[in-house]
Motif scaffolding. Structure first.
Motif, PDB file in Angstrom:
ATOM      1  N   ALA A  52     -20.408 -29.006 -24.697  1.00 33.28           N
ATOM      2  CA  ALA A  52     -20.833 -27.715 -25.247  1.00 33.28           C
ATOM      3  C   ALA A  52     -22.037 -27.892 -26.162  1.00 33.28           C
ATOM      4  CB  ALA A  52     -19.686 -27.046 -25.986  1.00 33.28           C
ATOM      5  N   GLU A  53     -22.010 -28.926 -26.985  1.00 36.34           N
ATOM      6  CA  GLU A  53     -23.121 -29.171 -27.895  1.00 36.34           C
ATOM      7  C   GLU A  53     -24.399 -29.519 -27.132  1.00 36.34           C
ATOM      8  OE1 GLU A  53     -20.084 -30.311 -28.346  1.00 36.34           O
ATOM      9  OE2 GLU A  53     -19.461 -29.690 -30.339  1.00 36.34           O
ATOM     10  N   LEU A 106     -24.115 -22.202 -29.251  1.00 42.24           N
ATOM     11  CA  LEU A 106     -22.849 -22.907 -29.404  1.00 42.24           C
ATOM     12  C   LEU A 106     -21.696 -21.922 -29.576  1.00 42.24           C
ATOM     13  CD1 LEU A 106     -21.586 -25.667 -29.445  1.00 42.24           C
ATOM     14  CD2 LEU A 106     -21.948 -25.753 -31.897  1.00 42.24           C
ATOM     15  N   ARG A 114     -18.611 -21.855 -26.973  1.00 43.54           N
ATOM     16  CA  ARG A 114     -17.234 -22.077 -27.449  1.00 43.54           C
ATOM     17  C   ARG A 114     -16.351 -20.864 -27.204  1.00 43.54           C
ATOM     18  NH1 ARG A 114     -17.828 -25.613 -32.989  1.00 43.54           N
ATOM     19  NH2 ARG A 114     -18.459 -27.541 -31.939  1.00 43.54           N
ATOM     20  N   TYR A 115     -16.919 -19.691 -27.210  1.00 51.45           N
ATOM     21  CA  TYR A 115     -16.132 -18.482 -26.951  1.00 51.45           C
ATOM     22  C   TYR A 115     -15.661 -18.443 -25.505  1.00 51.45           C
ATOM     23  CZ  TYR A 115     -14.791 -13.592 -26.661  1.00 51.45           C
ATOM     24  OH  TYR A 115     -14.091 -12.435 -26.459  1.00 51.45           O
TER      25      TYR A 115
END
Length: 108
Positions: free
Chosen positions: A72-73, A101, A105-106
């Motif tokens: 994700a990052e 991000l 993340r969502y």
């Protein structure tokens, strides 16, 4: 409230240790005429420091090189990188990275 001398000396020492490395180079370099090539070189120092911090956060996990654990990052870093290259705005880059991000993340 009582102020102990040891605590006061620790606070004063910490302030001095923080103050000297910031002010001393500023005072010395303000009196020196730095050549043009030196000024061009110094312009890259903040970029290099930021790149090192970001690369360490993205690619190092527990002291080892690890690309797979920060997916994700890494994905959020891509739009932030393009905004940084296109606009050269630190604020825009940071905001783009944070929003990217958050969205990743969502959904993941």
């Amino acid at each position: 409230m009582e102020i102990r001398m040891e605590i006061f000396l620790i606070i004063a020492g910490a302030a001095l240790v923080t103050f000297i490395p910031r002010v001393l180079p500023l005072m010395l370099l303000s009196r020196i005429n730095i050549p043009e090539w030196g000024m061009r070189w110094l312009n890259y120092v903040p970029i290099a420091v930021m790149a090192a911090l970001v690369a360490e956060e993205l690619f190092i996990q527990d002291g080892n090189l690890s690309i797979s654990s920060n997916k994700a990052e890494l994905l959020a870093a891509l739009p932030a990188f393009f905004v940084a290259v296109k606009t050269r705005s630190l604020l825009g880059t940071v905001i783009t990275g944070i929003i990217s991000l958050m969205v990743l993340r969502y959904f993941f």
